[in-house]
Scaffold this motif. Structure first.
Motif, PDB file in Angstrom:
ATOM      1  N   ALA A   8      -0.988  43.701  -7.431  1.00 27.69           N
ATOM      2  CA  ALA A   8      -0.119  43.489  -8.587  1.00 27.69           C
ATOM      3  C   ALA A   8      -0.677  44.086  -9.880  1.00 27.69           C
ATOM      4  CB  ALA A   8       0.121  41.995  -8.781  1.00 27.69           C
ATOM      5  N   THR A   9      -1.955  44.304  -9.966  1.00 26.47           N
ATOM      6  CA  THR A   9      -2.572  44.781 -11.202  1.00 26.47           C
ATOM      7  C   THR A   9      -1.935  46.066 -11.744  1.00 26.47           C
ATOM      8  OG1 THR A   9      -4.639  43.666 -10.719  1.00 26.47           O
ATOM      9  CG2 THR A   9      -4.745  45.499 -12.266  1.00 26.47           C
ATOM     10  N   PRO A  10      -1.709  47.094 -10.936  1.00 26.34           N
ATOM     11  CA  PRO A  10      -1.093  48.304 -11.504  1.00 26.34           C
ATOM     12  C   PRO A  10       0.293  48.039 -12.093  1.00 26.34           C
ATOM     13  CG  PRO A  10      -2.008  48.772  -9.349  1.00 26.34           C
ATOM     14  CD  PRO A  10      -2.099  47.295  -9.541  1.00 26.34           C
ATOM     15  N   VAL A  11       1.072  47.208 -11.436  1.00 25.80           N
ATOM     16  CA  VAL A  11       2.414  46.896 -11.930  1.00 25.80           C
ATOM     17  C   VAL A  11       2.324  46.129 -13.245  1.00 25.80           C
ATOM     18  CG1 VAL A  11       4.544  45.631 -11.418  1.00 25.80           C
ATOM     19  CG2 VAL A  11       3.396  46.926  -9.614  1.00 25.80           C
ATOM     20  N   VAL A  12       1.439  45.151 -13.308  1.00 23.98           N
ATOM     21  CA  VAL A  12       1.276  44.348 -14.526  1.00 23.98           C
ATOM     22  C   VAL A  12       0.809  45.231 -15.688  1.00 23.98           C
ATOM     23  CG1 VAL A  12      -0.076  42.486 -15.577  1.00 23.98           C
ATOM     24  CG2 VAL A  12       0.891  42.189 -13.297  1.00 23.98           C
ATOM     25  N   VAL A  13      -0.132  46.113 -15.439  1.00 24.25           N
ATOM     26  CA  VAL A  13      -0.637  47.013 -16.484  1.00 24.25           C
ATOM     27  C   VAL A  13       0.479  47.940 -16.968  1.00 24.25           C
ATOM     28  CG1 VAL A  13      -2.214  48.948 -16.929  1.00 24.25           C
ATOM     29  CG2 VAL A  13      -3.040  46.902 -15.766  1.00 24.25           C
ATOM     30  N   LEU A  14       1.253  48.481 -16.041  1.00 23.97           N
ATOM     31  CA  LEU A  14       2.354  49.370 -16.414  1.00 23.97           C
ATOM     32  C   LEU A  14       3.394  48.628 -17.248  1.00 23.97           C
ATOM     33  CD1 LEU A  14       3.759  52.132 -16.156  1.00 23.97           C
ATOM     34  CD2 LEU A  14       4.873  51.229 -14.114  1.00 23.97           C
ATOM     35  N   LEU A  15       3.801  47.450 -16.802  1.00 25.17           N
ATOM     36  CA  LEU A  15       4.800  46.676 -17.551  1.00 25.17           C
ATOM     37  C   LEU A  15       4.271  46.253 -18.921  1.00 25.17           C
ATOM     38  CD1 LEU A  15       6.369  44.486 -14.727  1.00 25.17           C
ATOM     39  CD2 LEU A  15       7.312  46.534 -15.808  1.00 25.17           C
TER      40      LEU A  15
ATOM     41  N   ARG B   1     -15.854  40.474  11.210  1.00 23.88           N
ATOM     42  CA  ARG B   1     -17.232  40.972  11.265  1.00 23.88           C
ATOM     43  C   ARG B   1     -17.606  41.840  10.069  1.00 23.88           C
ATOM     44  NH1 ARG B   1     -19.756  43.653  16.702  1.00 23.88           N
ATOM     45  NH2 ARG B   1     -21.916  43.380  16.080  1.00 23.88           N
ATOM     46  N   TYR B   2     -16.660  42.680   9.598  1.00 26.26           N
ATOM     47  CA  TYR B   2     -16.967  43.659   8.548  1.00 26.26           C
ATOM     48  C   TYR B   2     -16.179  43.450   7.255  1.00 26.26           C
ATOM     49  CZ  TYR B   2     -19.185  46.110  12.397  1.00 26.26           C
ATOM     50  OH  TYR B   2     -19.967  46.430  13.465  1.00 26.26           O
ATOM     51  N   GLY B   3     -15.221  42.544   7.254  1.00 26.45           N
ATOM     52  CA  GLY B   3     -14.415  42.298   6.064  1.00 26.45           C
ATOM     53  C   GLY B   3     -13.205  43.217   6.010  1.00 26.45           C
ATOM     54  N   GLU B   4     -12.309  42.934   5.058  1.00 23.09           N
ATOM     55  CA  GLU B   4     -11.071  43.705   4.895  1.00 23.09           C
ATOM     56  C   GLU B   4     -11.351  45.182   4.604  1.00 23.09           C
ATOM     57  OE1 GLU B   4      -7.587  43.018   4.759  1.00 23.09           O
ATOM     58  OE2 GLU B   4      -8.011  41.102   5.700  1.00 23.09           O
ATOM     59  N   PHE B   5     -12.526  45.486   4.107  1.00 19.89           N
ATOM     60  CA  PHE B   5     -12.858  46.865   3.748  1.00 19.89           C
ATOM     61  C   PHE B   5     -12.784  47.800   4.948  1.00 19.89           C
ATOM     62  CE2 PHE B   5     -15.852  50.316   2.716  1.00 19.89           C
ATOM     63  CZ  PHE B   5     -15.229  50.786   1.572  1.00 19.89           C
ATOM     64  N   VAL B   6     -12.925  47.259   6.148  1.00 24.85           N
ATOM     65  CA  VAL B   6     -12.893  48.089   7.348  1.00 24.85           C
ATOM     66  C   VAL B   6     -11.492  48.659   7.604  1.00 24.85           C
ATOM     67  CG1 VAL B   6     -12.390  46.350   9.118  1.00 24.85           C
ATOM     68  CG2 VAL B   6     -13.864  48.267   9.690  1.00 24.85           C
ATOM     69  N   LEU B   7     -10.481  48.089   6.964  1.00 25.21           N
ATOM     70  CA  LEU B   7      -9.111  48.572   7.143  1.00 25.21           C
ATOM     71  C   LEU B   7      -8.797  49.658   6.109  1.00 25.21           C
ATOM     72  CD1 LEU B   7      -7.306  45.130   7.538  1.00 25.21           C
ATOM     73  CD2 LEU B   7      -8.102  46.650   9.348  1.00 25.21           C
ATOM     74  N   LEU B   8      -8.283  50.785   6.569  1.00 22.75           N
ATOM     75  CA  LEU B   8      -7.909  51.844   5.634  1.00 22.75           C
ATOM     76  C   LEU B   8      -6.741  51.407   4.761  1.00 22.75           C
ATOM     77  CD1 LEU B   8      -8.251  55.125   7.729  1.00 22.75           C
ATOM     78  CD2 LEU B   8      -9.461  54.547   5.643  1.00 22.75           C
ATOM     79  N   LYS B   9      -5.839  50.595   5.319  1.00 21.80           N
ATOM     80  CA  LYS B   9      -4.727  50.030   4.549  1.00 21.80           C
ATOM     81  C   LYS B   9      -4.868  48.517   4.592  1.00 21.80           C
ATOM     82  CE  LYS B   9      -1.527  53.758   5.495  1.00 21.80           C
ATOM     83  NZ  LYS B   9      -0.259  54.127   6.115  1.00 21.80           N
ATOM     84  N   PRO B  10      -5.432  47.916   3.539  1.00 18.99           N
ATOM     85  CA  PRO B  10      -5.652  46.464   3.546  1.00 18.99           C
ATOM     86  C   PRO B  10      -4.345  45.700   3.730  1.00 18.99           C
ATOM     87  CG  PRO B  10      -6.723  47.484   1.659  1.00 18.99           C
ATOM     88  CD  PRO B  10      -5.896  48.529   2.315  1.00 18.99           C
ATOM     89  N   ARG B  11      -4.453  44.559   4.368  1.00 19.01           N
ATOM     90  CA  ARG B  11      -3.291  43.706   4.591  1.00 19.01           C
ATOM     91  C   ARG B  11      -2.904  43.027   3.283  1.00 19.01           C
ATOM     92  NH1 ARG B  11      -5.451  40.803  10.083  1.00 19.01           N
ATOM     93  NH2 ARG B  11      -7.455  41.007   9.083  1.00 19.01           N
ATOM     94  N   PHE B  12      -1.599  42.766   3.132  1.00 15.96           N
ATOM     95  CA  PHE B  12      -1.123  42.046   1.954  1.00 15.96           C
ATOM     96  C   PHE B  12      -1.272  40.555   2.231  1.00 15.96           C
ATOM     97  CE2 PHE B  12       2.035  39.857  -0.584  1.00 15.96           C
ATOM     98  CZ  PHE B  12       1.734  40.355  -1.833  1.00 15.96           C
ATOM     99  N   GLU B  13      -2.117  39.904   1.453  1.00 20.93           N
ATOM    100  CA  GLU B  13      -2.342  38.472   1.570  1.00 20.93           C
ATOM    101  C   GLU B  13      -2.431  37.906   0.159  1.00 20.93           C
ATOM    102  OE1 GLU B  13      -5.968  38.219   3.802  1.00 20.93           O
ATOM    103  OE2 GLU B  13      -4.960  38.572   5.701  1.00 20.93           O
ATOM    104  N   TRP B  14      -2.356  36.588   0.036  1.00 24.81           N
ATOM    105  CA  TRP B  14      -2.445  35.962  -1.281  1.00 24.81           C
ATOM    106  C   TRP B  14      -3.760  36.305  -1.971  1.00 24.81           C
ATOM    107  CZ3 TRP B  14       1.719  34.724  -3.571  1.00 24.81           C
ATOM    108  CH2 TRP B  14       2.819  34.286  -2.857  1.00 24.81           C
ATOM    109  N   GLY B  15      -4.813  36.461  -1.195  1.00 27.76           N
ATOM    110  CA  GLY B  15      -6.110  36.794  -1.783  1.00 27.76           C
ATOM    111  C   GLY B  15      -6.160  38.192  -2.379  1.00 27.76           C
ATOM    112  N   THR B  16      -5.306  39.079  -1.887  1.00 28.92           N
ATOM    113  CA  THR B  16      -5.300  40.452  -2.402  1.00 28.92           C
ATOM    114  C   THR B  16      -4.125  40.709  -3.331  1.00 28.92           C
ATOM    115  OG1 THR B  16      -4.081  41.206  -0.450  1.00 28.92           O
ATOM    116  CG2 THR B  16      -6.487  41.381  -0.377  1.00 28.92           C
TER     117      THR B  16
END
Length: 139
Positions: free
Chosen positions: A94-101, A74-89
């Motif tokens: 991964a972005t912070p890890v890729v930027v750091l590396l 009804r409200y999208g993943e944004f309603v979760l304080l801790k979003p679920r890990f899925e392929w779409g996310t």
């Protein structure tokens, strides 16, 4: 049962087990108005509506997962304080890890390049002979 800041007495379920489940669920749900508070801690009208909706779904017999799935649909993943890990996310996670590396790889590459540029090249035999001739002529 821990006290929830914004839960009103008229929202509390008579069944302690259901109320405990409702509190557990709503502690992980984001207030869509406040955005950095759970719906348990928010005084916003929408947060109250969500708290009531969670309790209605539990009373209707939904499991915790069904309640979460209903709210996410009804409200999208944004309603979760801790979003679920899925392929779409994956990119989001991964972005912070890729930027750091990438930064580390760039820094290492830069240091190696500077070392190569600052290293003194060995003199050829002709250059050494010319240098020896210069040294002898100055004496």
């Amino acid at each position: 049962m821990s006290p929830a800041g914004a839960v009103q007495p008229d929202e509390v379920l008579a069944d302690p087990a259901l109320e405990s489940r409702a509190r557990d669920l709503s502690a992980g749900l984001r207030c869509l108005v406040c955005q950095n508070q759970s719906i348990d801690d928010s005084d916003a009208e929408l947060a109250k509506d969500l708290r009531v909706l969670v309790r209605q779904r539990l009373v209707a017999g939904d499991t915790n997962a069904e309640v979460i799935d209903y709210l996410v649909s009804r409200y999208g993943e944004f309603v979760l304080l801790k979003p679920r890990f899925e392929w779409g996310t994956l990119a989001l996670w991964a972005t912070p890890v890729v930027v750091l590396l990438s930064g580390v790889a760039f820094a290492v590459s830069s240091v190696r390049q500077r070392r190569r540029e600052s290293a003194v090249a060995a003199l050829s035999a002709e250059e050494e002979a010319a240098l020896d001739d210069l040294a002898r002529s100055r004496q």
